[in-house]
Motif scaffolding. Sequence first.
Motif, short mmCIF file in Angstrom:
data_model
loop_
_atom_site.label_atom_id
_atom_site.label_comp_id
_atom_site.label_asym_id
_atom_site.label_seq_id
_atom_site.Cartn_x
_atom_site.Cartn_y
_atom_site.Cartn_z
N ALA A 8 -16.79 -4.33 -9.52
CA ALA A 8 -15.59 -3.54 -9.82
C ALA A 8 -14.36 -4.16 -9.16
O ALA A 8 -13.27 -4.19 -9.76
CB ALA A 8 -15.79 -2.10 -9.33
N LEU A 9 -14.52 -4.68 -7.96
CA LEU A 9 -13.40 -5.32 -7.27
C LEU A 9 -12.91 -6.53 -8.04
O LEU A 9 -11.69 -6.73 -8.22
CB LEU A 9 -13.82 -5.72 -5.85
CG LEU A 9 -12.79 -6.50 -5.03
CD1 LEU A 9 -11.55 -5.65 -4.78
CD2 LEU A 9 -13.40 -6.98 -3.71
N TYR A 42 -3.64 -0.90 7.15
CA TYR A 42 -5.01 -1.34 7.46
C TYR A 42 -5.11 -2.73 8.09
O TYR A 42 -6.15 -3.06 8.66
CB TYR A 42 -5.86 -1.33 6.18
CG TYR A 42 -6.11 0.05 5.64
CD1 TYR A 42 -6.98 0.93 6.29
CD2 TYR A 42 -5.46 0.49 4.48
CE1 TYR A 42 -7.20 2.20 5.80
CE2 TYR A 42 -5.69 1.76 3.98
CZ TYR A 42 -6.55 2.61 4.65
OH TYR A 42 -6.76 3.89 4.16
N VAL A 43 -4.06 -3.55 7.99
CA VAL A 43 -4.18 -4.93 8.47
C VAL A 43 -3.17 -5.26 9.57
O VAL A 43 -3.56 -5.63 10.68
CB VAL A 43 -4.03 -5.93 7.30
CG1 VAL A 43 -4.17 -7.37 7.81
CG2 VAL A 43 -5.07 -5.66 6.22
N LYS A 44 -1.89 -5.10 9.27
CA LYS A 44 -0.85 -5.51 10.22
C LYS A 44 0.32 -4.53 10.13
O LYS A 44 1.00 -4.47 9.11
CB LYS A 44 -0.38 -6.93 9.91
CG LYS A 44 0.59 -7.51 10.92
CD LYS A 44 0.97 -8.94 10.54
CE LYS A 44 1.96 -9.52 11.56
NZ LYS A 44 2.34 -10.91 11.19
N ASP A 58 -10.89 -11.46 2.24
CA ASP A 58 -11.58 -10.45 3.04
C ASP A 58 -10.68 -9.26 3.33
O ASP A 58 -11.13 -8.10 3.31
CB ASP A 58 -12.07 -11.06 4.36
CG ASP A 58 -13.26 -11.99 4.16
OD1 ASP A 58 -13.89 -11.92 3.08
OD2 ASP A 58 -13.55 -12.79 5.07
N GLN A 59 -9.40 -9.52 3.59
CA GLN A 59 -8.46 -8.44 3.84
C GLN A 59 -8.22 -7.62 2.58
O GLN A 59 -8.10 -6.39 2.64
CB GLN A 59 -7.14 -9.01 4.37
CG GLN A 59 -7.24 -9.59 5.77
CD GLN A 59 -5.99 -10.34 6.20
OE1 GLN A 59 -5.22 -10.82 5.35
NE2 GLN A 59 -5.78 -10.45 7.50
N VAL A 60 -8.16 -8.29 1.44
CA VAL A 60 -8.02 -7.57 0.16
C VAL A 60 -9.20 -6.63 -0.03
O VAL A 60 -9.03 -5.44 -0.36
CB VAL A 60 -7.93 -8.57 -1.01
CG1 VAL A 60 -8.04 -7.83 -2.35
CG2 VAL A 60 -6.63 -9.34 -0.96
N ALA A 61 -10.42 -7.15 0.16
CA ALA A 61 -11.61 -6.33 -0.02
C ALA A 61 -11.63 -5.16 0.94
O ALA A 61 -12.00 -4.03 0.57
CB ALA A 61 -12.87 -7.19 0.16
N THR A 62 -11.20 -5.38 2.18
CA THR A 62 -11.18 -4.31 3.18
C THR A 62 -10.23 -3.20 2.79
O THR A 62 -10.57 -2.01 2.84
CB THR A 62 -10.79 -4.88 4.56
OG1 THR A 62 -11.79 -5.81 4.99
CG2 THR A 62 -10.67 -3.77 5.59
N VAL A 63 -9.03 -3.56 2.40
CA VAL A 63 -8.02 -2.55 2.05
C VAL A 63 -8.44 -1.78 0.80
O VAL A 63 -8.38 -0.53 0.78
CB VAL A 63 -6.65 -3.21 1.82
CG1 VAL A 63 -5.63 -2.18 1.30
CG2 VAL A 63 -6.13 -3.84 3.12
#
Length: 240
Positions: A8-9, A42-44, A58-63
């Motif tokens: 889905a991502l 969520y990141v900075k 990885d940051q895209v997936a996390t958010v």
Amino acid sequence: MDRNFARALALVLKSEGLWSDNPADPGGATMKGVTLANFRRYVKADATKADLRRISDDQVATVLRRFYWDTVLGAELPDGVDHAVFDFAVNSGPGRAAKYLQAAVGVVQDGRIGPATLAAVKARPAGVVIDALCDARLAFLKRLPTWATFGRGWSDRVRSVRVQALLMSAQRPAAPVALPSVPQPSKVETSASEAPTVQTVPPAPPSGGKTAAAAGILVLFAGALAAFWHHVTGFFGSLF
């Protein structure tokens, strides 16, 4: 189910594209589906647009997982429905996606997916829920004042989401393969010592048994007649 998140991502990122900072877009600066506001959340915390443009995969997936997938309980939704709700959430907000899902299944629209919503979703065929949600989503987008600007892209996106979600909902585990039957011994029993013993079956008598018996009687009669004749000839021979 959560196993669909990676798929889905990838589909969401294909629709979202890369950098976007269109003044007509209420979401503002966005990179791979991540808005600047969510990147800061969520990141900075003090991230700039330049920081957002350098966001890692990885940051895209996390958010996207934390703010959208987890918020709409993607891991607990049926196959296909999870993707349709997730994409709707990324495009228009998780609260709105939840409310439209609730409307599609006839429960209270409070914008929070919980046990009642999950039960109502699972009580219906996934394809029915997906179609109802996509229809309602497209109708919502057509009412927006920015439809003239983004309508064509939105329409294509909803069409793609419908197709992919229905494909995901149609997946089923492979049916077990039936093993061929194996011929069994004619008759097996277990003795008192638990050692298997095979009962021997006596051979069937040959066909024509009556004929063979009659032939045997004739042979015996012929032998007896020959012995009698031998005695007779011997007796007359002694007289002469």
